[in-house]
Design a protein around this motif. Structure first.
Motif, PDB file in Angstrom:
ATOM      1  N   MET A 105       0.635  -1.386   0.005  1.00 49.76           N
ATOM      2  CA  MET A 105       0.031  -0.071  -0.278  1.00 49.76           C
ATOM      3  C   MET A 105       0.936   1.187   0.077  1.00 49.76           C
ATOM      4  O   MET A 105       1.928   1.230   0.496  1.00 49.76           O
ATOM      5  N   PRO A 106       0.464   2.301  -0.559  1.00 52.20           N
ATOM      6  CA  PRO A 106       1.178   3.549  -0.460  1.00 52.20           C
ATOM      7  C   PRO A 106       1.353   3.889   0.998  1.00 52.20           C
ATOM      8  O   PRO A 106       0.448   3.900   1.789  1.00 52.20           O
ATOM      9  N   GLU A 107       2.417   4.572   1.034  1.00 48.95           N
ATOM     10  CA  GLU A 107       3.031   5.354   2.280  1.00 48.95           C
ATOM     11  C   GLU A 107       2.880   4.235   3.335  1.00 48.95           C
ATOM     12  O   GLU A 107       2.695   4.745   4.600  1.00 48.95           O
ATOM     13  N   GLU A 108       3.363   3.054   3.201  1.00 43.11           N
ATOM     14  CA  GLU A 108       3.253   2.008   4.428  1.00 43.11           C
ATOM     15  C   GLU A 108       4.837   1.433   4.202  1.00 43.11           C
ATOM     16  O   GLU A 108       5.087   0.958   3.206  1.00 43.11           O
ATOM     17  N   SER A 109       5.480   1.123   5.470  1.00 39.88           N
ATOM     18  CA  SER A 109       6.733   0.326   5.359  1.00 39.88           C
ATOM     19  C   SER A 109       6.398  -1.096   4.915  1.00 39.88           C
ATOM     20  O   SER A 109       5.855  -1.686   5.693  1.00 39.88           O
ATOM     21  N   ILE A 110       6.954  -1.827   3.916  1.00 36.60           N
ATOM     22  CA  ILE A 110       6.727  -3.031   3.758  1.00 36.60           C
ATOM     23  C   ILE A 110       7.820  -3.761   3.593  1.00 36.60           C
ATOM     24  O   ILE A 110       9.061  -3.396   3.123  1.00 36.60           O
ATOM     25  N   THR A 111       8.082  -4.890   4.434  1.00 32.39           N
ATOM     26  CA  THR A 111       9.205  -5.753   4.501  1.00 32.39           C
ATOM     27  C   THR A 111       9.005  -6.860   3.224  1.00 32.39           C
ATOM     28  O   THR A 111       7.809  -7.388   3.076  1.00 32.39           O
ATOM     29  N   LEU A 112      10.193  -7.054   2.676  1.00 33.58           N
ATOM     30  CA  LEU A 112      10.230  -7.958   1.421  1.00 33.58           C
ATOM     31  C   LEU A 112      11.290  -8.983   1.749  1.00 33.58           C
ATOM     32  O   LEU A 112      12.300  -8.606   2.012  1.00 33.58           O
ATOM     33  N   SER A 113      10.905 -10.335   1.549  1.00 29.76           N
ATOM     34  CA  SER A 113      11.923 -11.312   1.528  1.00 29.76           C
ATOM     35  C   SER A 113      11.725 -12.030   0.090  1.00 29.76           C
ATOM     36  O   SER A 113      10.678 -12.265  -0.365  1.00 29.76           O
ATOM     37  N   LEU A 114      12.968 -12.575  -0.201  1.00 30.36           N
ATOM     38  CA  LEU A 114      13.227 -12.829  -1.403  1.00 30.36           C
ATOM     39  C   LEU A 114      13.730 -14.304  -1.456  1.00 30.36           C
ATOM     40  O   LEU A 114      15.066 -14.570  -0.635  1.00 30.36           O
ATOM     41  N   ARG A 115      13.471 -15.242  -1.949  1.00 28.20           N
ATOM     42  CA  ARG A 115      14.151 -16.728  -2.043  1.00 28.20           C
ATOM     43  C   ARG A 115      14.466 -16.979  -3.502  1.00 28.20           C
ATOM     44  O   ARG A 115      13.721 -16.801  -4.470  1.00 28.20           O
ATOM     45  N   MET A 116      15.809 -16.798  -3.630  1.00 32.32           N
ATOM     46  CA  MET A 116      16.265 -16.489  -5.090  1.00 32.32           C
ATOM     47  C   MET A 116      16.974 -17.997  -5.592  1.00 32.32           C
ATOM     48  O   MET A 116      17.337 -19.053  -4.908  1.00 32.32           O
ATOM     49  N   PRO A 117      16.789 -18.348  -6.912  1.00 32.91           N
ATOM     50  CA  PRO A 117      17.124 -19.370  -7.256  1.00 32.91           C
ATOM     51  C   PRO A 117      18.593 -19.504  -7.579  1.00 32.91           C
ATOM     52  O   PRO A 117      19.414 -18.607  -7.761  1.00 32.91           O
ATOM     53  N   ASN A 118      19.362 -20.644  -7.374  1.00 30.85           N
ATOM     54  CA  ASN A 118      20.800 -20.863  -8.098  1.00 30.85           C
ATOM     55  C   ASN A 118      21.717 -20.028  -7.208  1.00 30.85           C
ATOM     56  O   ASN A 118      22.669 -19.542  -8.130  1.00 30.85           O
ATOM     57  N   ASP A 119      21.655 -19.545  -5.931  1.00 28.40           N
ATOM     58  CA  ASP A 119      22.720 -18.786  -5.367  1.00 28.40           C
ATOM     59  C   ASP A 119      22.690 -17.447  -6.149  1.00 28.40           C
ATOM     60  O   ASP A 119      24.003 -16.849  -6.006  1.00 28.40           O
ATOM     61  N   GLU A 120      21.838 -16.947  -6.505  1.00 27.34           N
ATOM     62  CA  GLU A 120      21.973 -15.685  -7.397  1.00 27.34           C
ATOM     63  C   GLU A 120      22.035 -14.514  -6.330  1.00 27.34           C
ATOM     64  O   GLU A 120      21.531 -14.677  -4.978  1.00 27.34           O
ATOM     65  N   ILE A 121      23.010 -13.681  -6.583  1.00 26.85           N
ATOM     66  CA  ILE A 121      23.371 -12.469  -5.714  1.00 26.85           C
ATOM     67  C   ILE A 121      22.683 -11.197  -6.316  1.00 26.85           C
ATOM     68  O   ILE A 121      23.156 -10.617  -7.568  1.00 26.85           O
ATOM     69  N   ILE A 122      21.725 -10.720  -5.550  1.00 27.73           N
ATOM     70  CA  ILE A 122      21.035  -9.438  -5.890  1.00 27.73           C
ATOM     71  C   ILE A 122      22.200  -8.180  -5.674  1.00 27.73           C
ATOM     72  O   ILE A 122      22.818  -7.765  -4.570  1.00 27.73           O
ATOM     73  N   GLU A 123      22.660  -7.450  -6.724  1.00 30.77           N
ATOM     74  CA  GLU A 123      23.619  -6.198  -6.528  1.00 30.77           C
ATOM     75  C   GLU A 123      22.748  -4.952  -6.123  1.00 30.77           C
ATOM     76  O   GLU A 123      23.201  -4.037  -5.349  1.00 30.77           O
ATOM     77  N   SER A 124      21.572  -4.864  -6.902  1.00 32.46           N
ATOM     78  CA  SER A 124      20.670  -3.769  -6.280  1.00 32.46           C
ATOM     79  C   SER A 124      19.146  -4.006  -6.861  1.00 32.46           C
ATOM     80  O   SER A 124      19.057  -4.921  -7.630  1.00 32.46           O
ATOM     81  N   ALA A 125      18.559  -3.309  -6.231  1.00 32.40           N
ATOM     82  CA  ALA A 125      16.831  -3.445  -6.344  1.00 32.40           C
ATOM     83  C   ALA A 125      16.180  -1.998  -6.159  1.00 32.40           C
ATOM     84  O   ALA A 125      16.519  -1.365  -5.365  1.00 32.40           O
ATOM     85  N   TRP A 126      14.951  -2.043  -6.918  1.00 35.59           N
ATOM     86  CA  TRP A 126      14.317  -0.805  -6.806  1.00 35.59           C
ATOM     87  C   TRP A 126      12.813  -1.229  -7.251  1.00 35.59           C
ATOM     88  O   TRP A 126      12.850  -1.763  -8.133  1.00 35.59           O
ATOM     89  N   ILE A 127      11.969  -0.151  -7.165  1.00 34.91           N
ATOM     90  CA  ILE A 127      10.569  -0.527  -7.764  1.00 34.91           C
ATOM     91  C   ILE A 127      10.220   0.872  -8.182  1.00 34.91           C
ATOM     92  O   ILE A 127      10.709   2.098  -8.084  1.00 34.91           O
ATOM     93  N   GLU A 128       9.651   0.682  -9.699  1.00 30.47           N
ATOM     94  CA  GLU A 128       9.312   1.890 -10.573  1.00 30.47           C
ATOM     95  C   GLU A 128       7.849   1.833 -11.029  1.00 30.47           C
ATOM     96  O   GLU A 128       7.406   0.583 -10.846  1.00 30.47           O
ATOM     97  N   GLY A 129       7.159   2.977 -11.003  1.00 32.52           N
ATOM     98  CA  GLY A 129       5.716   2.929 -11.445  1.00 32.52           C
ATOM     99  C   GLY A 129       5.597   2.547 -12.736  1.00 32.52           C
ATOM    100  O   GLY A 129       6.713   3.093 -13.520  1.00 32.52           O
ATOM    101  N   VAL A 130       4.724   1.868 -13.266  1.00 33.79           N
ATOM    102  CA  VAL A 130       4.575   1.376 -14.938  1.00 33.79           C
ATOM    103  C   VAL A 130       3.624   2.461 -15.318  1.00 33.79           C
ATOM    104  O   VAL A 130       3.935   2.963 -16.499  1.00 33.79           O
ATOM    105  N   ASN A 131       2.548   2.391 -14.857  1.00 33.41           N
ATOM    106  CA  ASN A 131       1.421   3.313 -15.543  1.00 33.41           C
ATOM    107  C   ASN A 131       1.484   4.732 -15.305  1.00 33.41           C
ATOM    108  O   ASN A 131       0.635   5.488 -15.675  1.00 33.41           O
ATOM    109  N   MET A 132       2.453   5.056 -14.121  1.00 29.23           N
ATOM    110  CA  MET A 132       2.617   6.594 -14.051  1.00 29.23           C
ATOM    111  C   MET A 132       4.334   6.802 -13.470  1.00 29.23           C
ATOM    112  O   MET A 132       4.467   5.954 -12.525  1.00 29.23           O
ATOM    113  N   TYR A 133       4.724   7.790 -13.913  1.00 28.38           N
ATOM    114  CA  TYR A 133       6.225   7.788 -13.300  1.00 28.38           C
ATOM    115  C   TYR A 133       6.112   8.233 -11.917  1.00 28.38           C
ATOM    116  O   TYR A 133       5.603   9.303 -11.659  1.00 28.38           O
TER     117      TYR A 133
END
Length: 159
Positions: free
Chosen positions: A78-106
């Motif tokens: 939801m907008p303006e709420e702190s959300i905790t995100l947990s990801l289970r990645m396949p094959n020992d993948e290492i995340i270098e960076s992550a961000w969220i962008e709006g698709v239908n509105m910048y």
């Protein structure tokens, strides 16, 4: 025809030729841009279908290089709420960076502050901005080490 008419026509063509050339180049650039946009839109739609999130108990399954990954949200985003995100990645993948962008509105880039907690598990948090759209589509972009292209997870919020 008179020689003076030919000279006038010749002068007119000489002065207007740069304008015609600029016009032709502008039309070619527009056509190329339109083609490029339609090709990338088709690709985005196809990849979006593979990684769209339909929440089931605040969990989404999606594919990274045809391997199953799982995203778990602490609550429905939801907008303006702190959300905790947990990801289970396949094959020992290492995340270098992550961000969220709006698709239908910048909405800018919303950073997702992730840390690896255990092997194949990453966790962090994010906060979405408020939006005037009643239904907003978002993309979580994951830049993964040794992958040329990012992986995406698409989800929606309703206000």
């Amino acid at each position: 025809m008179k020689k003076s008419d030919n000279n006038k026509r010749s002068k007119f063509l000489q002065t207007q030729m740069p304008l015609v050339a600029i016009l032709v180049v502008a039309v070619c650039v527009y056509v190329a841009h339109s083609y490029q946009s339609s090709v990338s839109t088709d690709t985005d739609i196809i990849s979006g279908l593979k990684s769209s999130c339909t929440f089931s108990n605040k969990t989404c399954e999606f594919l990274i290089d045809d391997e199953l990954a799982v995203a778990r949200f602490s609550s429905q985003p939801m907008p303006e709420e702190s959300i905790t995100l947990s990801l289970r990645m396949p094959n020992d993948e290492i995340i270098e960076s992550a961000w969220i962008e709006g698709v239908n509105m910048y909405m800018g880039k919303v950073p997702v502050l992730l840390e690896q907690s255990v092997k194949d598990e990453w966790s962090g948090w994010f906060m979405l901005g408020s939006c005037s759209e009643p239904v907003m589509t978002w993309q979580l972009r994951l830049n993964i080490k040794k992958q040329a292209a990012p992986s995406y997870l698409y989800f929606t919020t309703e206000s």
